[in-house]
Scaffold this active site. Structure first.
Site, PDB file in Angstrom:
ATOM      1  N   GLY A  83       0.824  -1.213   0.000  1.00 18.03           N
ATOM      2  CA  GLY A  83       0.000   0.000   0.000  1.00 18.03           C
ATOM      3  C   GLY A  83       0.855   1.258   0.000  1.00 18.03           C
ATOM      4  N   THR A 203       5.430   1.127   6.317  1.00 24.35           N
ATOM      5  CA  THR A 203       4.139   0.732   6.880  1.00 24.35           C
ATOM      6  C   THR A 203       3.463   1.964   7.445  1.00 24.35           C
ATOM      7  OG1 THR A 203       3.208  -0.138   8.933  1.00 24.35           O
ATOM      8  CG2 THR A 203       5.582  -0.208   8.768  1.00 24.35           C
ATOM      9  N   ASP A 205       0.834   2.072   8.956  1.00 28.35           N
ATOM     10  CA  ASP A 205       0.245   1.720  10.261  1.00 28.35           C
ATOM     11  C   ASP A 205       1.286   1.708  11.381  1.00 28.35           C
ATOM     12  OD1 ASP A 205      -2.101   1.382   8.914  1.00 28.35           O
ATOM     13  OD2 ASP A 205      -2.157  -0.799   9.057  1.00 28.35           O
ATOM     14  N   MET A 248      -7.265   4.554   9.307  1.00 30.32           N
ATOM     15  CA  MET A 248      -6.541   3.324   8.982  1.00 30.32           C
ATOM     16  C   MET A 248      -5.847   2.766  10.220  1.00 30.32           C
ATOM     17  SD  MET A 248      -4.953   3.697   5.224  1.00 30.32           S
ATOM     18  CE  MET A 248      -6.006   3.367   3.825  1.00 30.32           C
ATOM     19  N   ILE A 359      -5.174   9.932   3.781  1.00 27.22           N
ATOM     20  CA  ILE A 359      -4.090  10.202   4.740  1.00 27.22           C
ATOM     21  C   ILE A 359      -2.755   9.615   4.286  1.00 27.22           C
ATOM     22  CG2 ILE A 359      -5.763  10.201   6.652  1.00 27.22           C
ATOM     23  CD1 ILE A 359      -4.340   7.608   7.652  1.00 27.22           C
ATOM     24  N   ARG A 360      -2.794   8.697   3.317  1.00 31.53           N
ATOM     25  CA  ARG A 360      -1.524   8.051   2.951  1.00 31.53           C
ATOM     26  C   ARG A 360      -1.068   8.372   1.524  1.00 31.53           C
ATOM     27  NH1 ARG A 360      -2.967   1.560   1.981  1.00 31.53           N
ATOM     28  NH2 ARG A 360      -3.527   1.905  -0.188  1.00 31.53           N
TER      29      ARG A 360
HETATM   30  O1  F6P Z   1      -1.413  -1.702   5.682  1.00 33.79           O
HETATM   31  C1  F6P Z   1      -1.585  -0.358   5.544  1.00 33.79           C
HETATM   32  C2  F6P Z   1      -3.008  -0.012   5.189  1.00 33.79           C
HETATM   33  O2  F6P Z   1      -3.022   1.366   4.980  1.00 33.79           O
HETATM   34  C3  F6P Z   1      -4.044  -0.424   6.211  1.00 33.79           C
HETATM   35  O3  F6P Z   1      -4.211   0.454   7.273  1.00 33.79           O
HETATM   36  C4  F6P Z   1      -5.255  -0.545   5.357  1.00 33.79           C
HETATM   37  O4  F6P Z   1      -6.186  -1.448   5.871  1.00 33.79           O
HETATM   38  C5  F6P Z   1      -4.726  -1.071   4.097  1.00 33.79           C
HETATM   39  O5  F6P Z   1      -3.401  -0.617   3.997  1.00 33.79           O
HETATM   40  C6  F6P Z   1      -5.551  -0.708   2.908  1.00 33.79           C
HETATM   41  O6  F6P Z   1      -4.789  -0.805   1.735  1.00 33.79           O
HETATM   42  P1  F6P Z   1      -5.286  -1.381   0.341  1.00 33.79           P
HETATM   43  O7  F6P Z   1      -6.706  -0.987   0.168  1.00 33.79           O
HETATM   44  O8  F6P Z   1      -4.358  -0.756  -0.624  1.00 33.79           O
HETATM   45  O9  F6P Z   1      -5.130  -2.851   0.409  1.00 33.79           O
END
Ligand code: F6P
Length: 444
Positions: A83, A203, A205, A248, A359-360
Site C-alpha cells: 500500500g 508501513t 500503520d 486506517m 491520509i496516505r
Molecule cells: O497496511 C496499511 C493499510 O493502509 C491499512 O491500514 C489498510 O487497511 C490497508 O493498507 C488498505 O490498503 P489497500 O486498500 O491498498 O489494500
C-alpha cells in the site's frame, strides 16, 4: 537473532571514508565497530543480567570505511511494494542520489508495480533511475514506480535479477514484502549469486517492530488529525453532536492514538489492541450517550481494525497480501450509536468522517522527508558494505541494521500497558476498559 548476513569481506576503500576521520568517539555518531543496545533502561539491562542473558544489540547503520561492491561495476535496483505511504518518492530519490553522488554507482534500475515488475508475463517496463529522472518526485504523493500487493515466485524474481545483472536490490515495503525479499535473497544465495537485498521498511500503520516509527507515519497521522478536527468542529457546533472518525490501522492503532493526541479533543479512542463492549452501562454506547449529556457533544475515533469481534460473521476474506479483509467498524458504530440514542429518546446529530486513503496518498511532510532521506542513505551504506537480508531502521534515535527475519517476527502494536495508551486514557478520560470486553481480540 540480531546478526546480519554479509556477502563477504569489504576490500574496496569507500569514497566516504574521507568523511569519517575521527568520529569514533563522538556521542552523536555510532562507529561501525560499536553496537546499539536493544534495551535502553537500567531495569531492562538488569533483568537480562539477572536472567544470565547477554545484552542484545544491533549493528549500527551508517557508512563503512571499506565496502564490498566496487561502485563503478555495480548495478542497483529499486522496487516499491504494498500500500501507499507518504515518502515513497523521497526514499526512491534519496537512494538514487546517494548511489550516484556519494558512491558513484551510475546504473540504477526501477522495477515497476511491486514484485510484478520482475515477472515477464505482466509486461511492465523497467526504468532507468538517474538524478535527472528523480528530480522533483518528492513533491508528489504515491510512488513513481507504481506498486502492487502480493508475492511473486522468488525463483522468477531471481531469474530476472540475474538476467539484468543486478548486484543490489532495494525493497521498499512492509512485512509481506520483506518476507518476499528474504525468499528472493535465499534463492540467489543458493545459486551462488552475491546480491545484496536491503529493505527500507514501509508501513503507514507503524506496525513493524524494532523501528521507532516508520517513515510517512507522522505525515499520515497529521493528515488524520485534520479529519478529527473537522469532526470536532461539526460535533460541537450542533446540539447533541457526535463526531465519529474512522482511520486506517489494521492491527495496530497508532494512527488513531497519535491523531487523537495531536488535537486532544477526542473523548473515545478505539483500537484493535484493546477490545471493548458496546452494550451495557459500561459499554461504549452508554459512555458516548453520557458524554453528550454532560458536555453537549462527543468525539469518537476508531481504528479500522478495532472491534472486529462485533462484526464476525464466520466468513473470512483475504486480500492479495494475505491480510484479512476488515469489516466496517465505522458503519457499525454509526448505526449502533444512532439506535442507542433513539432507544433512549435522546436527540442525535452524528457526523461521520472516513478520510481513508487521503491520509496516505499525500507527499511527506518535511520531518518525514528528512527521515526518508536518512533511511535511504542507511540502506545504501548497508548495501554497499555487502549487508543482505537486512532492513534499516531507527531504534532509540540511532540508525541500525535489523535482520529481515527479526523485522517480520512480530508486529508492533499499541501496548495496553504502555505509556502511549496511558496518554490516550489521560487525554480522553475514557475508561481503561469498556464493560466486559473479551480478553483477547480474535478477528485478526
Ligand atoms: O497496511 C496499511 C493499510 O493502509 C491499512 O491500514 C489498510 O487497511 C490497508 O493498507 C488498505 O490498503 P489497500 O486498500 O491498498 O489494500
Amino acid at each position: 537473532m540480531t546478526e546480519v548476513r554479509t556477502l563477504g569481506e569489504c576490500r574496496t576503500e569507500s569514497p566516504l571514508s574521507v568523511l569519517l576521520g575521527d568520529r569514533r568517539t563522538t556521542r552523536h555518531y555510532v562507529d561501525e565497530d560499536d553496537r546499539v543496545l536493544v534495551d535502553d533502561t537500567l531495569g531492562m539491562v538488569q533483568a537480562r543480567r539477572d536472567a544470565g542473558e547477554p545484552l542484545v544489540s544491533f549493528e549500527p547503520g551508517g557508512p563503512r570505511r571499506r565496502i564490498y561492491f566496487d561502485p563503478a561495476k555495480t548495478r542497483a535496483a529499486v522496487v516499491t511494494c504494498g500500500g501507499l505511504c507518504p515518502g515513497l518518492n523521497d526514499v526512491i530519490r534519496a537512494l538514487v542520489l546517494e548511489l550516484h553522488q556519494a558512491y558513484g554507482v551510475r546504473r540504477v534500475l526501477g522495477f515497476r508495480n511491486g514484485y510484478q515488475g520482475f515477472v515477464p508475463s505482466y509486461g511492465h517496463d523497467v526504468v532507468d533511475l538517474t538524478p535527472t529522472s528523480v528530480s522533483g518526485i518528492d513533491e508528489k504523493g504515491g510512488t513513481v514506480l507504481g506498486t502492487s500487493r502480493g508475492d511473486q515466485d522468488p525463483e522468477v524474481v531471481a531469474d530476472c535479477l540475474e538476467r539484468m545483472d543486478v548486484d543490489i536490490l532495494f525493497v521498499v515495503g512492509g512485512d509481506g514484502s520483506m518476507r518476499g525479499a528474504m525468499a528472493v535473497s535465499r534463492v540467489l544465495a543458493a545459486r551462488g549469486r552475491h546480491v545484496a537485498v536491503v529493505g527500507v521498511p514501509k508501513t503507514v500503520d507503524n506496525d513493524l517492530p524494532f523501528i521507532d516509527a516508520s517513515f510517512g507515519f507522522q505525515t499520515a497521522f497529521g493528515r488524520a488529525s485534520e479529519s478529527i478536527r473537522a469532526a470536532h468542529t461539526e460535533a460541537r457546533s450542533t446540539p447533541n453532536g457526535v463526531g465519529l472518525v474512522k482511520l486506517m490501522g489494521r492491527h495496530s492503532g497508532f494512527i488513531a492514538c497519535y491523531a487523537a493526541l495531536a488535537t486532544s479533543d477526542s473523548d473515545f479512542v478505539l483500537v484493535p489492541e484493546v477490545p471493548f463492549a458496546l452494550e451495557g452501562e459500561d459499554g461504549v454506547l452508554a459512555h458516548v450517550r453520557r458524554r453528550v449529556a454532560e458536555q453537549g457533544h462527543a468525539l469518537v475515533v476508531v481504528a479500522e481494525g478495532a472491534g472486529q469481534e462485533h462484526l464476525d460473521d464466520g466468513r473470512e476474506e483475504r486480500d492479495a497480501s494475505g491480510n484479512v479483509r476488515l469489516r466496517d467498524i465505522g458503519g457499525l458504530l454509526r448505526e449502533r450509536i444512532g439506535a442507542d440514542f433513539d432507544a433512549h429518546g435522546q436527540a442525535l446529530s452524528l457526523r461521520y468522517i472516513d478520510p481513508s486513503y487521503a491520509i496516505r496518498s499525500v507527499p511527506a511532510n518535511p520531518s518525514d522527508s528528512v527521515y526518508c532521506l536518512r533511511l535511504a542513505h542507511a540502506a545504501v551504506h548497508a548495501a554497499m558494505a555487502g549487508r543482505t537480508e537486512v532492513v534499516v531502521g531507527r531504534w532509540h534515535g540511532r540508525f541500525v541494521h535489523v535482520p529481515m527475519a527479526l523485522a517480520v517476527s512480530e508486529r508492533n502494536v499499541v501496548s495496553e500497558s504502555g505509556d502511549l495508551w496511558l496518554a490516550v486514557l489521560e487525554s480522553t478520560g475514557q475508561p481503561a476498559r469498556f464493560g466486559d470486553a473479551p480478553a483477547t481480540v480474535t478477528a485478526h
